[in-house]
Motif scaffolding. Structure first.
Motif, mmCIF file in Angstrom:
data_model
loop_
_atom_site.group_PDB
_atom_site.id
_atom_site.type_symbol
_atom_site.label_atom_id
_atom_site.label_comp_id
_atom_site.label_asym_id
_atom_site.label_seq_id
_atom_site.Cartn_x
_atom_site.Cartn_y
_atom_site.Cartn_z
ATOM 1 N N SER A 97 0.843 -1.199 0.000
ATOM 2 C CA SER A 97 0.000 0.000 0.000
ATOM 3 C C SER A 97 0.875 1.243 0.000
ATOM 4 O O SER A 97 1.948 1.269 0.595
ATOM 5 C CB SER A 97 -0.898 0.020 1.238
ATOM 6 N N THR A 122 -1.063 -7.743 -0.673
ATOM 7 C CA THR A 122 -2.191 -6.813 -0.614
ATOM 8 C C THR A 122 -1.764 -5.385 -0.930
ATOM 9 O O THR A 122 -0.591 -5.019 -0.781
ATOM 10 C CB THR A 122 -2.827 -6.811 0.799
ATOM 11 N N THR A 132 -3.970 -1.413 -0.591
ATOM 12 C CA THR A 132 -5.215 -0.646 -0.505
ATOM 13 C C THR A 132 -5.209 0.522 -1.481
ATOM 14 O O THR A 132 -6.221 1.191 -1.642
ATOM 15 C CB THR A 132 -5.403 -0.077 0.921
ATOM 16 N N GLN A 144 -5.265 -9.416 -2.354
ATOM 17 C CA GLN A 144 -6.279 -8.389 -2.098
ATOM 18 C C GLN A 144 -5.797 -7.038 -2.602
ATOM 19 O O GLN A 144 -4.831 -6.474 -2.091
ATOM 20 C CB GLN A 144 -6.583 -8.309 -0.602
ATOM 21 N N ASP A 200 -7.663 -3.553 -3.247
ATOM 22 C CA ASP A 200 -8.970 -2.934 -3.059
ATOM 23 C C ASP A 200 -9.419 -2.052 -4.211
ATOM 24 O O ASP A 200 -10.612 -1.951 -4.485
ATOM 25 C CB ASP A 200 -8.972 -2.106 -1.760
ATOM 26 N N VAL A 201 -8.451 -1.359 -4.869
ATOM 27 C CA VAL A 201 -8.868 -0.377 -5.886
ATOM 28 C C VAL A 201 -8.236 -0.641 -7.251
ATOM 29 O O VAL A 201 -8.279 0.211 -8.127
ATOM 30 C CB VAL A 201 -8.549 1.072 -5.414
ATOM 31 N N THR A 205 -9.568 -11.006 -4.133
ATOM 32 C CA THR A 205 -10.276 -9.990 -3.367
ATOM 33 C C THR A 205 -9.953 -8.646 -4.008
ATOM 34 O O THR A 205 -9.052 -7.937 -3.591
ATOM 35 C CB THR A 205 -9.855 -10.033 -1.883
ATOM 36 N N SER A 223 -11.867 -5.503 -4.683
ATOM 37 C CA SER A 223 -13.167 -4.905 -4.371
ATOM 38 C C SER A 223 -13.745 -4.093 -5.515
ATOM 39 O O SER A 223 -14.923 -4.199 -5.834
ATOM 40 C CB SER A 223 -13.047 -4.027 -3.124
ATOM 41 N N THR A 224 -12.882 -3.262 -6.148
ATOM 42 C CA THR A 224 -13.383 -2.471 -7.272
ATOM 43 C C THR A 224 -13.523 -3.355 -8.506
ATOM 44 O O THR A 224 -14.474 -3.235 -9.266
ATOM 45 C CB THR A 224 -12.431 -1.294 -7.563
#
Ligand SMILES: *[C@@H]1O[C@H](CO)[C@@H](O)[C@H](O)[C@H]1NC(C)=O
Ligand SMILES: *[C@@H]1O[C@H](CO)[C@@H](O)[C@H](O)[C@H]1NC(C)=O
Ligand SMILES: *[C@@H]1O[C@H](CO)[C@@H](O)[C@H](O)[C@H]1NC(C)=O
Ligand SMILES: *[C@@H]1O[C@H](CO)[C@@H](O)[C@H](O)[C@H]1NC(C)=O
Ligand SMILES: *[C@@H]1O[C@H](CO)[C@@H](O)[C@H](O)[C@H]1NC(C)=O
Ligand SMILES: *[C@@H]1O[C@H](CO)[C@@H](O)[C@H](O)[C@H]1NC(C)=O
Ligand SMILES: *[C@@H]1O[C@H](CO)[C@@H](O)[C@H](O)[C@H]1NC(C)=O
Ligand SMILES: *[C@@H]1O[C@H](CO)[C@@H](O)[C@H](O)[C@H]1NC(C)=O
Ligand SMILES: *[C@@H]1O[C@H](CO)[C@@H](O)[C@H](O)[C@H]1NC(C)=O
Length: 402
Positions: free
Chosen positions: A62, A83, A85, A106, A108-109, A128, A130-131
């Motif tokens: 991140s 991951t 974020t 993961q 997220d975006v 994973t 999300s977007t």
């Protein structure tokens, strides 16, 4: 590597904190061997390329929103989680290969990746994202443990190859255009493929698929191969053409789909290369009411009743129809050669014990010892080139893709 070490030393010597972040951020290839190594990059808005060779189980990258080049992690049996974020875009290739413990991925975006190249991820069960990744040019996913592609939903793609994912039971994407190729093969035996918005594709091959739905498909500009699938039914009401008649390229082949009962496209009027139906032991009906022109051979062998294709005007290659059922050759099919609709050799055989394809391959498992020279000889005696003989086209493409 050397440049990076120099940068790291400079960083330490100067005791700088964020002051040197621009220099650090423009490292050509940032390599991290542990989570702690990433601390120097967390304030970077973008990175060029990032290579992860971690000895840590959990890696969190991140901070940066963009990697303009590649994100790479290969041959790692320690990392179980990767991951971010913040990462929204990868301008190059996102390579994950041989990560035997990776179970959490993961982002997220993350929405944009040029190429996805994932293989050898034996415990990665799901994504994973999300977007969701909505833009990618090339996607290769092979030998993973994923059960669905949720998290990747592209509108257009150049090439997509999803093979040997033993747990993959669902591919459902809104993709509208596949400009180079699609290959789906050897995933879970229960794989359901749903492409509700796909309207245009170049080469497409589906193998070992349990259910296939392409209701919007209008044009396949290259070859369309349906091989060894287990579906009982497949059709595409909006499909009008396969391949390119002007160049005699792009074949339509149904081979070895042993549960399929009907081959029928209500609106296909043109096939650029060959139209082949072979080794589909349950196909009883072949119906192509609008088929007008075929740039290669029509090659139908099996157990079906009289094929229905009343609109034919021009078949550039051979005509070969052989069925173990009683079919009516004389009323229509045998007349096409004399009417100059079929330009190559014409054969129609009813109620034969051993229906064979145009290039001489037996379609029954009990008989047939056609050597390659026999097949070659038979093909050339049909006056058709190999590109137009369905089996050669299928074989060629398969060896290329698998
Ligand atoms: C990963 O390991 C495989 C087999 O051990 C090897 O062929 C490949 O070159 C390795 N890849 C990298 C990037 O080290
Ligand atoms: C799909 O992409 C091809 C190649 O880029 C293009 O020629 C074609 O017009 C596109 N079709 C649609 C329906 O967007
Ligand atoms: C489609 O497949 C054919 C035959 O294998 C090949 O020659 C051609 O280059 C492919 N086209 C594309 C756009 O991949
Ligand atoms: C895809 O098709 C479905 C209906 O089949 C429609 O509801 C949806 O809006 C379409 N999506 C796109 C992106 O066109
Ligand atoms: C078509 O096949 C699917 C499963 O692949 C099945 O659910 C459906 O009932 C079949 N439809 C017909 C008309 O046979
Ligand atoms: C099939 O084509 C017709 C006419 O072009 C169009 O109106 C219809 O929406 C298409 N159906 C699907 C499912 O794409
Ligand atoms: C469609 O296929 C032909 C080959 O038959 C090829 O020349 C052409 O470039 C393809 N069109 C697109 C948009 O890829
Ligand atoms: C014809 O059907 C039988 C059983 O229904 C099957 O065993 C045989 O392989 C089929 N032959 C061909 C050429 O499809
Ligand atoms: C049909 O099956 C037979 C026996 O498995 C095989 O030799 C032949 O190549 C197949 N035909 C085609 C067109 O794939």
């Amino acid at each position: 590597m050397l440049a990076q070490q120099l940068l790291l030393s400079a960083f330490v010597v100067l005791g700088a904190v964020a002051a040197d972040s621009t220099a650090v951020c423009s490292t050509a290839t940032a390599t991290i061997a542990a989570q702690a190594d990433f601390a120097q990059y967390t304030d970077c808005a973008s990175l060029k390329s990032l290579v992860i060779t971690s000895g840590d189980a959990e890696i969190d990258i991140s901070g940066p929103t963009i990697i303009t080049g590649d994100l790479t992690a290969t041959n790692n049996s320690v990392m179980n989680s990767l991951t971010s974020t913040s990462l929204a875009s990868i301008g190059g290739t996102f390579t994950l290969d041989g990560l035997t413990q990776l179970s959490t991925l993961q982002f997220d975006v993350l929405t944009t990746v040029d190429s996805i190249d994932w293989s050898g991820l034996p415990v990665l069960g799901s994504l994973t994202f999300s977007t969701g990744v909505s833009t990618a040019s090339n996607v290769l996913i092979t030998n993973t443990f994923i059960s669905s592609l949720d998290g990747i939903n592209l509108m257009t793609v150049d090439s997509i190859d999803i093979n040997n994912n033993n747990r993959l039971v669902e591919i459902d994407t809104q993709i509208t255009n596949i400009s180079t190729s699609l290959n789906i093969a050897s995933n879970n035996k229960a794989l359901v493929v749903s492409l509700p918005n796909l309207s245009w594709a170049n080469n497409m091959t589906f193998r070992d698929v349990y259910s296939l739905s392409t209701p919007s498909l209008a044009t396949v500009n290259g070859s369309f191969f349906l091989i060894d699938n287990t579906f009982t039914n497949y059709t595409s009401a909006n499909l009008t053409s396969v391949g390119n008649f002007a160049t005699s390229q792009g074949s339509l082949a149904f081979v070895g789909n042993t549960a399929l009962t009907t081959v029928s496209f209500a609106n296909v009027n043109s096939v650029g290369g060959a139209f082949q139906v072979a080794n589909n032991t349950a196909v009883a009906t072949i119906s192509m009411p609008e088929l007008t022109q075929v740039g290669g051979a029509i090659d139908l062998s099996g157990n079906f009743t009289t094929p229905y294709a009343p609109s034919l005007q021009n078949v550039v290659g051979a005509l070969n129809i052989q069925s173990s059922e009683t079919i009516d050759c004389s009323t229509y099919w045998d007349t096409l050669k004399d009417d100059d609709i079929v330009q190559g050799k014409s054969t129609c055989i009813s109620a034969t014990d051993d229906p064979t394809t145009a290039d001489g391959t037996s379609t029954s498992t009990s008989t047939g010892s056609s050597s390659s020279s026999t097949a070659e000889g038979a093909a050339s005696s049909y006056g058709i080139n190999h590109a137009a003989a369905g089996i050669s086209v299928v074989g060629g493409l398969l060896s290329m893709l698998l």
